[in-house]
Design a protein around this motif. Structure first.
Motif, short mmCIF file in Angstrom:
data_model
loop_
_atom_site.label_atom_id
_atom_site.label_comp_id
_atom_site.label_asym_id
_atom_site.label_seq_id
_atom_site.Cartn_x
_atom_site.Cartn_y
_atom_site.Cartn_z
N SER A 1 0.82 -1.20 0.00
CA SER A 1 0.00 0.00 0.00
C SER A 1 0.86 1.26 0.00
N ILE A 2 1.93 1.27 0.80
CA ILE A 2 2.83 2.43 0.82
C ILE A 2 3.44 2.65 -0.57
N GLU A 3 3.72 1.56 -1.26
CA GLU A 3 4.32 1.66 -2.59
C GLU A 3 3.31 2.05 -3.66
N GLY A 4 2.04 2.22 -3.27
CA GLY A 4 1.02 2.60 -4.24
C GLY A 4 0.38 1.44 -4.96
N LYS A 5 0.64 0.24 -4.47
CA LYS A 5 0.06 -0.95 -5.09
C LYS A 5 -1.21 -1.37 -4.34
N ARG A 6 -1.88 -2.36 -4.90
CA ARG A 6 -3.06 -2.91 -4.24
C ARG A 6 -2.66 -3.49 -2.88
N GLY A 7 -3.45 -3.19 -1.85
CA GLY A 7 -3.12 -3.65 -0.50
C GLY A 7 -3.45 -5.11 -0.31
N GLU A 8 -2.53 -5.98 -0.71
CA GLU A 8 -2.71 -7.41 -0.52
C GLU A 8 -1.37 -8.03 -0.16
N PRO A 9 -1.38 -9.13 0.58
CA PRO A 9 -0.12 -9.72 1.07
C PRO A 9 0.75 -10.28 -0.06
#
Length: 626
Positions: A323-331
């Motif tokens: 999420s911090i990297e701007g990607k979808r928040g998934e593991p």
């Protein structure tokens, strides 16, 4: 204030501001001609007009000509949320509860002018026959608490860095970068035995060491402030009441692992915590405790804020990093640890808010001091958000090893309305439901795991005999199904199937085979899901099946909900209190109520829609559910 250029200069400032804070702590030795009124400024009390209480108190003090004799200060959460807003008067150490803005004049006129306690605003201690109690030290809610992570909450103004300095603020950081090597800092953390307070309980020192042992280069420190458990507010309260402790700890971590940049990932639903973090970061930068060449050394460390959109799964470390990297928040797949390859594929040390809040105290007081709290396996203290069917709702911090019974009946004050204790859910929606036969279980990582629950981040929900465990389990599954990121099949599909089966059971359509299928599927999801959310989502199912199997059987065999919570399994019955007014029969949409005027009416349960219209409109309270 100009920038602090050395550790010695920092210690001089601490010595300057310390006496004023000491007077609050050592109230018995204080000067009773000068009083300080501390008003809770946490989210809960702020929503109940604590800011207006502060304003009114200041105005009344001014009107009474007492400006040289009394001051009003904003502070963080006192913890006793059920009795907020709270006003504490120092050095008298008088603790006023459920204060309203209209009470300001009486507090000033009676307490400050006449030197008399306002009796009606004191807490009534149920354990002492509802006797009024002046001092919080004498309240059962506080007696068994030991504050380490919450040590400054309710004691200092979180928006004034001078007050934090007066409590040895940033001394631990100065000690680390001037007197200790990074290796010595890590050894002290390992010796303390501090385990992550975000839920997993991984040894903090070991995590720091793993990050430090990576090759020199860009590294990051990340603080997980994405507190998503329903009813949990431990991290939020620390950030609102003592933000500098987290900033200082992150800088210490940066020095230990070789990082110069920190990120605090905080959900955007925490506006007050965000605002106080912004103030704290700005103040620390202004006087040189964050930024370049801290305390005149070559150590640099900067912190910024990253906002989350409220996804529960982003509390998982790798999802948070995405999420911090701007990607979808998934593991991510755990092919390597974040300490080796984390944020932007660089070594990253990630801890949660409560973990960081312990660190300055450990450095200042020593690892041996910290290990005096808690147990051998789980040293230190743990903060819990105590809620549900409990008299004393609030934020509590107790030594590890304290039993559930002590928290529920001594600190929590027992179950309201003379109901019976039924269960306590620890670990939020990912935890397990603990029955009364395990109330004497000590709270530590190992003990809770052994009875099918978990520490989690610190949510603790107390349930009484009016709660249906199947319905509670369904409630938690509804949450985890909604919050699943959908990346892995066991969590995405499996938890939906669990929820469907639970819904079927609460509607009276379940079978004994469904109970067997429920356990088998829950076990499969627990062992095959990708991340902690999926692995722990079945815990409420498995723990309630183990501890409350008879309740499940009643739902599927007898088609009854013993607690009377599952609407589909309840029948509306007209009692002998019926006066035959005919109103219920006239408003019934199914036309299933019959009876003559002035005679008791009867409901045909086979036709009843269970809409509740009859009960809502019966002025004699003659209709019940059973």
């Amino acid at each position: 204030m100009s920038k602090i250029k050395s550790f010695e200069e920092l210690k001089s400032l601490v010595a300057k501001y310390k006496p004023a804070l000491d007077m609050r702590e050592n109230h018995s030795k204080g000067n009773l001609t000068k009083r300080e009124l501390l008003v809770c400024g946490g989210t809960g009390c702020t929503s109940a007009d604590s800011n207006l209480i502060i304003e009114n108190l200041r105005n009344e003090i001014k009107n009474a000509g007492l400006e040289s004799q009394a001051e009003v200060h904003l502070t963080g959460c006192f913890g006793f949320c059920a009795k907020g807003p709270i006003v504490k008067v120092f050095p008298d150490n008088v603790f006023y509860v459920q204060v309203t803005p209209d009470d300001a004049k009486e507090i000033v006129d009676t307490h400050l002018v006449k030197h008399e306690v306002v009796e009606r605003l004191l807490f009534e201690e149920p354990a002492l026959g509802h006797r009024k109690v002046e001092k919080h030290d004498d309240m059962s809610f506080y007696k068994k608490q030991s504050r380490v992570a919450l040590r400054n909450c309710g004691h200092i103004n979180p928006e004034n860095i001078n007050e934090y300095l007066g409590c040895q603020g940033y001394v631990a950081l100065g000690k680390c970068i001037n007197e200790l090597t990074p290796e010595q800092v890590i050894e002290e953390m390992k010796a303390s035995g501090l385990r992550g307070r975000g839920g997993a309980g991984f040894p903090t020192g070991v995590k720091w060491e793993s990050t430090a042992q990576t090759p020199p280069g860009q590294k990051y420190v990340v603080c997980n402030a994405d507190e998503g458990d329903p009813g949990a507010f431990m991290d939020r309260s620390i950030l609102e009441g003592d933000p500098h402790s987290v900033l200082e700890a992150m800088a210490i971590c940066g020095y230990a692992v070789g990082a110069d940049t920190g990120h605090i990932y905080i959900r955007a639903e925490y506006p007050l915590a965000i605002e106080r973090l912004k103030v704290a970061i700005s103040q620390a930068q202004e006087i040189g405790l964050l930024g370049d060449n801290i305390l005149g050394t070559d150590f640099n460390f900067n912190i910024d804020l990253k906002y989350g959109a409220g996804a529960f799964v982003c509390g998982e470390g790798t999802a948070l990093i995405n999420s911090i990297e701007g990607k979808r928040g998934e593991p991510r797949m755990k092919t390597y640890s974040s300490s080796k390859r984390g944020l932007w594929d660089k070594p990253t040390c990630l801890n949660n808010v409560e973990t960081f809040a312990n660190i300055p105290a450990i450095i200042n007081e020593g690892a041996e001091w910290f290990t005096k709290y808690g147990t051998e396996n789980s040293p230190g203290t743990k903060v819990f958000a105590l809620g549900g069917k409990i008299n004393n709702v609030g934020l509590v911090e107790v030594p590890m090893g304290t039993t559930l019974r002590e928290i529920v009946y001594e600190i929590g004050g027992g179950i309201p309305n003379e109901r019976e204790f039924k269960a306590v859910q620890t670990g939020g929606p990912s935890g397990g439901c603990i029955a009364s036969n395990n109330l004497d279980t000590p709270i530590d990582f190992k003990s809770l795991s052994s009875i099918g629950s978990m520490m989690g981040s610190g949510g603790m929900l107390v349930l009484d005999d009016s709660d249906c465990m199947v319905d509670i389990c369904k409630f938690f599954l509804e949450f985890t199904v909604e919050e699943s990121c959908g990346k892995c099949t066991p969590c995405r599909i499996g938890n939906k199937r669990l929820l469907e089966m639970l819904t079927k059971i609460t509607e009276g359509k379940g079978t004994l085979q469904d109970l067997a299928d429920l356990k088998e599927l829950a076990t499969t999801i627990k062992t095959t899901s990708l991340c902690g959310l999926g692995k722990c989502a079945p815990n409420p199912v498995l723990s309630t099946l183990d501890n409350f199997y008879d309740e499940y059987v009643a739902h599927v065999v007898d088609k009854k909900c013993p607690s009377g919570k599952c609407q589909a399994l309840l029948d509306y019955i007209i009692t002998d209190d019926c006066k035959g007014c005919t109103k219920c029969s006239r408003i019934c949409p199914a036309g299933c109520i019959s009876g003559k005027p002035k005679e008791k009416h009867v409901i045909d349960v086979s036709k009843c829609l269970k809409c509740g219209a009859c009960m809502d409109n019966c002025k004699f309270n003659a209709i019940i559910k059973q």
